[in-house]
Enzyme design. Structure first.
Site, PDB file in Angstrom:
ATOM      1  CG  ASN A 128      64.796  48.819  22.760  1.00  0.00           C
ATOM      2  OD1 ASN A 128      65.235  49.279  24.094  1.00  0.00           O
ATOM      3  ND2 ASN A 128      64.593  47.383  23.150  1.00  0.00           N
ATOM      4  CB  THR A 131      68.453  47.979  23.070  1.00  0.00           C
ATOM      5  OG1 THR A 131      67.867  47.321  24.363  1.00  0.00           O
ATOM      6  CG2 THR A 131      69.513  46.907  23.287  1.00  0.00           C
ATOM      7  CB  CYS A 184      57.631  44.021  14.154  1.00  0.00           C
ATOM      8  SG  CYS A 184      59.387  44.674  12.837  1.00  0.00           S
TER       9      CYS A 184
END
Lengths: 247, 83
Positions: A128, A131, A184
Site C-alpha cells: 500500500n 506504508t 491482490c
C-alpha cells in the site's frame, strides 16, 4: 571467514565480482523486510540463503489459505500463524546462520524510523502507498538504502534508493497524492509475478551490499508478464521532490 | 505524421481493436502535444503513471508542453503498489 561459510557460499565467492570480500559484506549486513507476503517471501528466502547476517521481518498479518498460491515462505500448516513467525521458521530451516528477528505488528512513526536506522538496508515488500511513503521518507531521513518492489495482476515494478549517490527516491516517482484501493484480493495476481519482482529485490540487495550497485542507481524496471515485456528507464531525481530534494 | 503508442499492463484496455495486444501505429497532427494524445485514449492522468518517449522518462509536468515528433514511440505504464 570460517571454512563452513566458504563452503556454503562457494558459488557466490567464485564470482569475480563478489569474491570473499563481497560475501563478507553480505554476511555482515542487516536488512529490514517490510511485508512478508508475495514479494517478501522470495526476497527474504534468497537473502537468508545468500547469507545476510540479520533479517528483521515485519508484518502484522496472519497466513490465510488464499496466500499460499504465491507467498511461498508459508506452508499449508502455517495457516492461522503470524506471517512473521511462519517466515522465521522457514528461514531458520533454510539457513540457521542468518539471525531472524520478527515484528508482528504495524511499524510506524518513531519506531519505524528507529528500526530503519538500525539496519543497513530496507526491502519494501508492502502492499500500500501509505506504508511505502513512510518507509521511503525514513530511509531518506536516515540515509538508509531502500529497494522497493511492487506487483499486482500481471505487472510489476522495481526501483531502489541509494543515499550515497544522487539517487531518486520513491517519491520522485510517486507523489503523495497517489491513493489506491487496489489489492491482490480484489484484482488478483499470478503467483510468479510477485515471485519475479521479490526475487529481483533480493538480487538488487545482494548486488548493492557487494558493492555492485552503481549501475542500479536511478534504474526503474517495469514488467508486463503477459507479453514478457520489460522496460528499463532512467528515473531522474526530482529537484522538487518533497522528500529527498533537501538531502 | 506517424507515431506509435504502447499501453502496458492494465492500460491495454484503453486500446481500440487492433492486431497488436499493446501497440498501435497512428497518424496524428504535426506537433501534437503528448497529453492530448494520452487524452485521446481516455487514460486518466493518474493512470498514465510512467510515460516514456522513445524509452526516455517524461515527467508529469512536461507532458502538457511536450510536442511529439514523427516516429516517436510513446510508452505508458500504470502505477503499481501491490505486494
Amino acid at each position: 571467514m570460517k571454512q563452513n561459510q566458504k563452503d556454503r557460499y562457494a558459488r557466490h565467492i567464485r564470482l569475480s565480482q563478489i569474491g570473499e570480500k563481497g560475501q563478507q559484506a553480505i554476511l555482515d549486513a542487516s536488512i529490514l523486510v517490510v511485508g512478508v507476503g508475495g514479494l517478501g517471501s522470495p526476497a527474504a528466502m534468497y537473502l537468508a540463503a545468500g547469507g545476510v547476517g540479520k533479517l528483521i521481518l515485519n508484518d502484522f498479518d496472519i497466513v490465510e489459505t488464499s496466500n499460499l498460491q504465491r507467498q511461498i515462505i508459508h506452508h499449508n500448516h502455517s495457516v492461522g500463524e503470524n506471517k512473521v513467525d511462519s517466515g522465521q521458521q522457514t528461514l531458520e530451516m533454510l539457513n540457521p546462520e542468518t539471525k531472524v528477528e520478527v515484528i508482528p505488528y504495524q511499524l510506524e512513526g518513531d519506531e519505524l524510523k528507529q528500526t530503519i536506522e538500525s539496519v543497513d538496508m530496507v526491502l519494501d515488500c508492502s502492499d500500500n502507498y501509505p506504508t511505502r511513503f513512510e518507509v521511503n521518507r525514513y530511509c531518506v531521513e536516515t540515509g538508509t538504502i531502500l529497494v522497493s518492489g511492487a506487483a499486482i495482476r500481471l505487472e510489476g515494478q522495481i526501483m531502489n534508493y541509494q543515499p550515497a549517490t544522487n539517487s531518486a527516491c520513491y517519491q520522485c516517482l510517486y507523489s503523495q497524492a497517489y491513493e489506491s484501493e487496489e489489492s491482490c484480493e480484489v484484482e488478483g495476481v499470478l503467483g510468479p509475478v510477485v515471485g519475479v519482482i521479490g526475487t529481483l529485490q533480493a538480487l538488487q540487495a545482494l548486488l548493492i551490499l557487494a558493492g555492485l550497485g552503481e549501475e542500479l542507481v536511478n534504474r526503474l524496471l517495469m514488467f508486463d508478464a503477459q507479453g514478457m515485456h520489460w522496460q528499463g528507464v532512467t528515473l531522474p531525481k526530482n529537484p522538487n521532490c518533497p522528500v529527498c530534494s533537501g538531502h | 505524421m506517424n507515431v506509435s503508442i504502447e499501453l502496458y499492463a492494465s492500460l491495454m484496455k484503453h486500446l481500440p481493436p487492433g492486431k497488436s495486444r499493446f501497440r498501435r501505429d497512428l497518424k496524428v497532427d504535426d506537433g501534437l502535444i503528448l497529453n492530448r494524445l494520452i487524452e485521446q485514449f481516455h487514460i486518466k492522468p493518474e493512470e498514465a503513471h510512467l510515460v516514456l518517449i522513445n524509452g526516455h522518462y517524461i515527467d508529469a509536468e512536461e507532458r502538457d508542453d511536450r510536442k511529439l515528433a514523427a516516429g516517436d514511440v510513446v510508452s505508458i505504464w500504470p502505477p503499481v503498489a501491490g505486494g
